[in-house]
Design a protein around this motif. Structure first.
Motif, PDB file in Angstrom:
ATOM      1  N   PHE A   1      37.082  43.096  41.398  1.00 15.86           N
ATOM      2  CA  PHE A   1      37.102  41.914  40.544  1.00 15.86           C
ATOM      3  C   PHE A   1      36.370  40.784  41.255  1.00 15.86           C
ATOM      4  O   PHE A   1      36.705  40.445  42.390  1.00 15.86           O
ATOM      5  CB  PHE A   1      38.537  41.495  40.228  1.00 15.86           C
ATOM      6  N   ILE A   2      35.405  40.186  40.586  1.00 17.75           N
ATOM      7  CA  ILE A   2      34.646  39.069  41.130  1.00 17.75           C
ATOM      8  C   ILE A   2      34.757  37.910  40.146  1.00 17.75           C
ATOM      9  O   ILE A   2      34.232  37.981  39.027  1.00 17.75           O
ATOM     10  CB  ILE A   2      33.173  39.439  41.370  1.00 17.75           C
ATOM     11  N   GLY A   3      35.466  36.867  40.559  1.00 16.98           N
ATOM     12  CA  GLY A   3      35.612  35.692  39.709  1.00 16.98           C
ATOM     13  C   GLY A   3      34.432  34.751  39.887  1.00 16.98           C
ATOM     14  O   GLY A   3      34.291  34.119  40.938  1.00 16.98           O
ATOM     15  N   PHE A   4      33.588  34.659  38.875  1.00 16.08           N
ATOM     16  CA  PHE A   4      32.382  33.846  39.002  1.00 16.08           C
ATOM     17  C   PHE A   4      32.684  32.353  39.038  1.00 16.08           C
ATOM     18  O   PHE A   4      31.822  31.575  39.449  1.00 16.08           O
ATOM     19  CB  PHE A   4      31.432  34.151  37.841  1.00 16.08           C
ATOM     20  N   LEU A   5      33.869  31.965  38.608  1.00 14.10           N
ATOM     21  CA  LEU A   5      34.248  30.555  38.643  1.00 14.10           C
ATOM     22  C   LEU A   5      35.260  30.267  39.742  1.00 14.10           C
ATOM     23  O   LEU A   5      35.792  29.158  39.799  1.00 14.10           O
ATOM     24  CB  LEU A   5      34.817  30.122  37.280  1.00 14.10           C
ATOM     25  N   SER A   6      35.528  31.232  40.592  1.00 14.75           N
ATOM     26  CA  SER A   6      36.466  31.022  41.685  1.00 14.75           C
ATOM     27  C   SER A   6      35.831  30.130  42.754  1.00 14.75           C
ATOM     28  O   SER A   6      34.600  30.145  42.934  1.00 14.75           O
ATOM     29  CB  SER A   6      36.876  32.359  42.304  1.00 14.75           C
TER      30      SER A   6
END
Length: 208
Positions: free
Chosen positions: A90-95
């Motif tokens: 999982f890669i949160g682009f807004l993290s």
């Protein structure tokens, strides 16, 4: 003489096309491997991160011309990549970790170009620095984007409060059903390659 010169350019174009196709095929194959073996891919990226971090320290010790600023940015970027790797695939682009790592990637490029502009190094050594210290880890994450499309949804304790506010769940929707609906909208690198493959080389149904 001009005839051989023209043939050399034609040969150069053919070689460039073959190399491009080979690189694209290799990326497609690696992306499929990452998609199928996400745990092994995570360990491999973790090993690369540790190796690059150690090489940053060795670079500062053994190469006296490299500045503390450039090597510190490289180490700090790897620390941010470790945070991103914690939630892999999982890669949160807004993290915050992802956004900060993108800012550091831009800053790293700026300081690297400034350094090699002030100090002379042969082109193979410059390419080696950018490949190992700047590009290899982000490239691994780019290849891993499609792995997120085939992981079943699950709730972490730290994310449960955020999902409680989800309109789909509160309206009585099913998480798994919603997940499979969103799978049709994959935007990963592997999905893009498959769409290009289907448009350029469409599959043919066998007729018996």
């Amino acid at each position: 003489m001009w005839f051989m010169y023209a043939l050399s350019w034609i040969a150069f174009i053919i070689i460039a096309i073959c190399l491009t196709i080979s690189v694209a095929a290799g990326m497609y194959y690696v992306a499929e491997l990452i998609e199928e073996y996400t745990t092994i891919a995570k360990r491999f990226i973790h090993f690369i991160l540790i190796t690059v971090t150690v090489l940053n320290i060795l670079l500062l010790v053994l190469e006296t011309q490299f500045t503390w600023t450039l090597c510190s940015i490289g180490v700090l970027s790897n620390i941010m990549y470790f945070f991103i790797l914690g939630d892999f695939p999982f890669i949160g682009f807004l993290s915050p970790a992802f956004l900060f790592s993108m800012v550091l990637l831009i800053i790293h490029h700026y300081f690297a170009f400034s350094f090699f502009n002030n100090y002379y190094y042969p082109f193979p050594e410059i390419l080696a620095y950018f490949t190992i210290f700047v590009w290899i880890v982000p490239f691994c994450f780019v290849l891993s984007l499609s792995a997120n499309d085939y992981v079943l949804p699950q709730y972490a304790d730290t994310q449960r409060d955020r999902y409680n506010d989800d309109t789909i769940i509160n309206s009585g929707g099913d998480v798994v059903t919603n997940y499979f609906k969103k799978r049709a909208k994959k935007v990963g690198l592997l999905a893009f390659m498959r769409s290009v493959q289907e448009s350029i080389l469409p599959t043919r149904n066998k007729k018996f």
